[in-house]
Design an enzyme around this catalytic site. Structure first.
Site, PDB file in Angstrom:
ATOM      1  N   ASP A   1     -27.535 -27.703  20.924  1.00  0.00           N
ATOM      2  CA  ASP A   1     -27.603 -29.441  21.405  1.00  0.00           C
ATOM      3  C   ASP A   1     -27.922 -29.619  22.007  1.00  0.00           C
ATOM      4  OD1 ASP A   1     -25.820 -31.180  20.489  1.00  0.00           O
ATOM      5  OD2 ASP A   1     -24.323 -30.772  22.371  1.00  0.00           O
TER       6      ASP A   1
ATOM      7  N   ASP B   1     -25.400 -25.980  28.696  1.00  0.00           N
ATOM      8  CA  ASP B   1     -24.620 -26.165  27.749  1.00  0.00           C
ATOM      9  C   ASP B   1     -24.949 -25.769  26.777  1.00  0.00           C
ATOM     10  OD1 ASP B   1     -21.965 -26.955  26.325  1.00  0.00           O
ATOM     11  OD2 ASP B   1     -22.177 -28.871  26.893  1.00  0.00           O
TER      12      ASP B   1
END
Length: 335
Positions: free
Chosen positions: A206, A227
């Site tokens: 992502d 993340d």
């Protein structure tokens, strides 16, 4: 409730429980807590007595197994040992990075400052490419054993089937969405067929600009990747295409700049260019299903009030029609 009985929602995740969970790790919170922008999980900045604040991330119940979360943590820790600027989960004295408290699973991270990178600067794009190439060089050394892959089945076929079966799409638009989404899946498969066998590796998954924090100066200047929650097996281009924006010529220039740095550390297979619009289309289908599957979470209607309206699904139908056409176009470069 035992420490290892997972709840099925965030309903019981009170501020008191968050602070108690952090205290259970051996740190001493000072009572300050700031909720950060996250919907899949719950993420907080927590003040610590006589120390810098830390970030506490509470995982969405039932999404990942403990083994899948630990596999992500281990990958990021492996990247850190190669001096790649990632933010790894902090380890407890027993070596564990995944922690449990009152049925919730959480991890702790150092707080990382920074801003989004300036993608109009060729030097910045080359710098980003250099570190993504290093991430992929490490990611290619072995495969995930537990975490799933990003492919047409997981991000296209299954999310589409879920949407068609769960009464989110208005009745008068259902046939149109079913038809255009099937055309999109056919187009995605055609792109994959043109690309042929493309190496699969452990990805960030992502890698949009919101997950890259840029420091201007000092010994840690440059990008910091955060993340890895969506880390999966997949083609390397997945971590590159989300950095591209603008018209075709702008994306060509941006990708050229990125690859100048990327190929210093990892070979780029040009056939992956066939997958850019296919991966974009998969992300669009998956995103609608992601919103729908979490609609019972009170945070989602509040944050995404435009979802599940007549206009929303009309726009998604038009968007997929545009993607069907884009997937038929030539790739950014001649292959």
């Amino acid at each position: 409730m035992t420490d290892f009985t997972p709840p099925d929602s965030f309903a019981g995740l009170t501020p008191e429980l968050v602070l108690d969970a952090v205290d259970s790790s051996g740190l001493r919170s000072d009572g300050r807590m700031l909720a950060l922008n996250s919907y899949e999980n719950r993420v907080y900045q927590i003040g610590i007595e006589d120390a810098s604040p830390i970030i506490a991330k509470f995982y969405r119940p039932l999404r990942w197994s403990d083994e899948a979360i630990q596999e992500e943590h281990d990958f990021v820790a492996e990247l850190q040992t190669h001096e790649i600027p990632v933010i790894a989960a902090l380890r407890a004295d027993n070596g564990n990075s995944l922690r449990h408290y009152q049925g919730f699973r959480f991890s702790l991270f150092k707080r990382q400052s920074g801003r989004a990178p300036e993608t109009g600067d060729p030097a910045t794009l080359e710098w980003l490419g250099r570190f993504i190439g290093r991430i992929h060089a490490v990611g290619a050394t072995t495969s995930y054993a537990v975490r799933p892959a990003l492919n047409p089945q997981s991000f296209g076929v299954l999310p589409r089937a879920w949407l068609l079966e769960h009464d989110f799409i208005p009745t008068d638009l259902l046939a149109a969405y079913a038809s255009v989404s099937q055309q999109a899946l056919d187009g995605i498969q055609a792109c994959y067929d043109r690309a042929g066998e493309v190496p699969q590796l452990r990805l960030h998954g992502d890698c949009h600009l919101g997950n890259v924090l840029w420091l201007e100066s000092g010994p840690e200047a440059g990008p910091h990747f955060v993340d890895f929650d969506d880390s999966r097996m997949g083609p390397g281009i997945q971590d590159l295409w989300m950095l591209l924006s603008g018209d075709r010529s702008e994306m060509q220039r941006q990708l050229t700049d990125i690859l100048v740095g990327y190929e210093d550390f990892f070979e780029f297979e040009p056939r992956q260019l066939y997958l850019i619009e296919a991966l974009r289309t998969l992300r669009l289908i998956h995103y609608s299903a992601w919103l729908a599957q979490r609609w019972s979470d009170p945070a989602f209607p509040a944050a995404f009030p435009w979802f599940n309206s007549q206009r929303y699904w009309q726009d998604r139908i038009l968007e997929l029609r545009e993607q069907v056409a884009l997937m038929d176009e030539a790739p950014l470069w001649r292959i």
